[in-house]
Scaffold this active site. Structure first.
Site, short mmCIF file in Angstrom:
data_model
loop_
_atom_site.label_atom_id
_atom_site.label_comp_id
_atom_site.label_asym_id
_atom_site.label_seq_id
_atom_site.Cartn_x
_atom_site.Cartn_y
_atom_site.Cartn_z
N PHE A 154 -39.92 -62.29 13.50
CA PHE A 154 -38.92 -62.03 14.54
C PHE A 154 -38.51 -60.57 14.48
O PHE A 154 -38.07 -60.08 13.45
CB PHE A 154 -37.68 -62.93 14.38
CG PHE A 154 -36.71 -62.74 15.52
CD1 PHE A 154 -36.90 -63.39 16.72
CD2 PHE A 154 -35.65 -61.85 15.41
CE1 PHE A 154 -36.04 -63.18 17.80
CE2 PHE A 154 -34.78 -61.64 16.48
CZ PHE A 154 -34.98 -62.31 17.67
N LYS A 199 -28.17 -55.40 11.79
CA LYS A 199 -27.33 -56.50 11.31
C LYS A 199 -26.19 -56.01 10.38
O LYS A 199 -25.22 -55.48 10.85
CB LYS A 199 -28.17 -57.59 10.67
CG LYS A 199 -29.04 -58.32 11.71
CD LYS A 199 -29.20 -59.79 11.48
CE LYS A 199 -29.71 -60.49 12.72
NZ LYS A 199 -31.17 -60.46 12.90
N ASP A 245 -39.53 -54.31 8.56
CA ASP A 245 -38.36 -54.62 9.37
C ASP A 245 -37.33 -55.25 8.43
O ASP A 245 -37.43 -56.42 8.07
CB ASP A 245 -38.74 -55.58 10.51
CG ASP A 245 -37.54 -55.92 11.39
OD1 ASP A 245 -36.40 -55.58 11.00
OD2 ASP A 245 -37.74 -56.52 12.46
C1 LIG Z 1 -31.98 -59.98 14.15
C2 LIG Z 1 -33.25 -59.28 13.90
C3 LIG Z 1 -33.77 -58.34 14.82
C4 LIG Z 1 -33.11 -58.06 16.14
O1 LIG Z 1 -31.86 -57.44 16.01
P1 LIG Z 1 -30.93 -57.27 17.32
O2 LIG Z 1 -29.77 -56.49 16.78
O3 LIG Z 1 -30.57 -58.64 17.79
O4 LIG Z 1 -31.73 -56.53 18.32
C5 LIG Z 1 -34.93 -57.67 14.48
N1 LIG Z 1 -35.56 -57.90 13.32
C6 LIG Z 1 -35.11 -58.80 12.42
C7 LIG Z 1 -35.84 -59.00 11.13
C8 LIG Z 1 -33.95 -59.54 12.69
O5 LIG Z 1 -33.52 -60.45 11.81
#
Ligand SMILES: *Cc1c(COP(=O)(O)O)cnc(C)c1O
Length: 406
Positions: free
Chosen positions: A139, A253, A224
């Site tokens: 994700f 986050k 990420d």
């Molecule tokens: C939540 C998340 C995103 C997206 O972040 P947003 O602030 O909602 O755009 C991207 N990568 C990972 C691993 C995430 O957990």
């Protein structure tokens, strides 16, 4: 009514129905106030929150040092454009990069950080190298490039055509990755631990293997760390758990203790490829978010929260382990720091619903996984309280699963 509420949950829900686009499934509750791992609704009910802010509230709700930093900064300077230097952005960048590596670019969200990483990987690579390998069940966010990077068909429905150049590999399969990398590949993008995809911890050899493939083929390794960063796993960043350093890392986050903030960290040699005119974010790195970020880093250090994260992780593990021994519906525990997945043999959504009835907030992801992302400030008592409720709920569901319905 709660003293912080100005209207009932019912009134707020009516406003949403009339004026807010219904692109989220929301609980029929309006939250008005929070403190640490507790949160209150408009009617004054208190909940134990073991999933505060979807992982964004890494210090829990309204951490005092962050609140104070925001208040002080708001009275000085809220926003100035990136055509100027500003103290908080330089200071926050220093705090992050001296705990990781390289140089920082700031934006406002995880998806935006991933977008910046994709653009940087393409910009840094020779002409013609544009493909990025990502992983099944990943994700990476909801903008078009980030959602294309997200290798889950359910997030792609109806959005096509997607962005060209993404290739998907299974996690833990180095041969598959090596087979997908060709002379048009510029990057390998992966979450060190998949969050949304079910709290999936890779085999010990996998991330070091990706580092090797990236080095051998001259493509960039991008982690990420939007969910795994900022102490979530018990070290500042997830990559430090494996001692594998990425070339680029994305953060968001928990980055600024619950204030909207994203960042990309790039190795010094790579960073200049994100050159003037090629990328920007109007609100990125604004003094208010930066002040919150600085206070977040200092709180984690001054309050020994990496240590608390590891201790509370062990406490969760003990409690949940004995629950797994007791209940066959608990098929697997996946825990790294305060990133916790409880994989069930039954759907997890009913468990979340039952926890809510007992005023405990948790999350269900990937159909069968009960997910917790507790605040790094969570206490022993709160761990025990939460685990006791989860135990009650899962015992109840185990019994229901056994009882034949007629
Ligand atoms: C939540 C998340 C995103 C997206 O972040 P947003 O602030 O909602 O755009 C991207 N990568 C990972 C691993 C995430 O957990």
């Amino acid at each position: 009514m709660d003293p912080a509420a100005t209207q009932s949950s019912e009134q707020t829900i009516e406003q949403f129905q009339r004026y807010v686009i219904p692109n989220y499934v929301r609980y029929p509750i309006s939250l008005v106030r929070g403190e640490g791992s507790y949160i209150w609704d408009a009617e004054g009910n208190r909940y134990l929150d073991l999933f505060p802010g979807w992982g964004c509230n890494i210090l829990g709700h309204c951490p005092p040092r962050v609140v104070e930093a925001i208040q002080q900064q708001a009275a000085k300077l809220i926003h100035v454009p990136n055509t100027w230097h500003m103290e908080p952005q330089g200071q926050f960048a220093e705090l992050l990069c001296t705990r990781s590596f390289g140089k920082a670019f700031f934006c406002n969200s995880g998806a935006e950080a991933v977008e910046a990483a994709i653009k940087l990987a393409r910009l840094h690579s020779p002409e013609g190298r544009y493909k990025i390998i990502t992983f099944e069940n990943s994700f990476h966010g909801r903008t078009l490039a980030a959602v294309t990077a997200t290798a889950q068909p359910k997030y792609h429905e109806g959005l096509g055509p997607l962005i060209a150049g993404f290739r998907y590999a299974p996690v833990n399969d180095l041969d598959a990755v090596a087979g997908l990398v060709d002379d048009e590949t510029c990057g390998i993008l992966i979450e060190p631990i998949q969050g949304e995809g079910g709290v999936n911890i890779p085999d010990a050899e996998f991330l070091p293997g990706l580092r090797r493939i990236a080095d051998e083929t001259g493509c960039l390794l991008i982690f990420d760390e939007v969910q795994t960063g900022m102490g979530r796993t018990g070290t500042w960043f997830g990559y430090q758990q494996w001692d594998v350093q990425p070339d680029i890392m994305t953060l968001a986050k928990g980055l600024a203790g619950g204030v909207a903030c994203g960042a990309l960290i790039a190795r010094d040699e790579i960073a200049p490829s994100l050159r003037p005119g090629m990328h920007a974010s109007t609100f990125g790195g604004n003094p208010l978010a930066m002040a919150a970020g600085i206070a977040t880093v200092r709180t984690i250090e001054q309050e020994g929260l990496l240590e608390n994260c590891r201790r509370m992780s062990e406490r969760f593990r003990e409690k949940l382990q004995s629950l797994q021994d007791e209940l066959p519906i608990v098929s697997e525990l996946r825990i790294r720091g305060l990133m916790i997945g409880i994989d069930l043999t039954i759907p997890a959504a009913p468990a979340v619903e039952k926890c809510l009835q007992r005023r405990l907030l948790v999350n269900a992801t990937h159909d069968t996984v009960l997910r917790l992302l507790p605040a790094l400030t969570v206490t022993e008592e709160q761990v025990d309280e939460g685990c006791a409720i989860i135990a009650d709920v899962l015992r109840e569901l185990a019994q229901e699963a056994e009882t034949p319905t007629t």
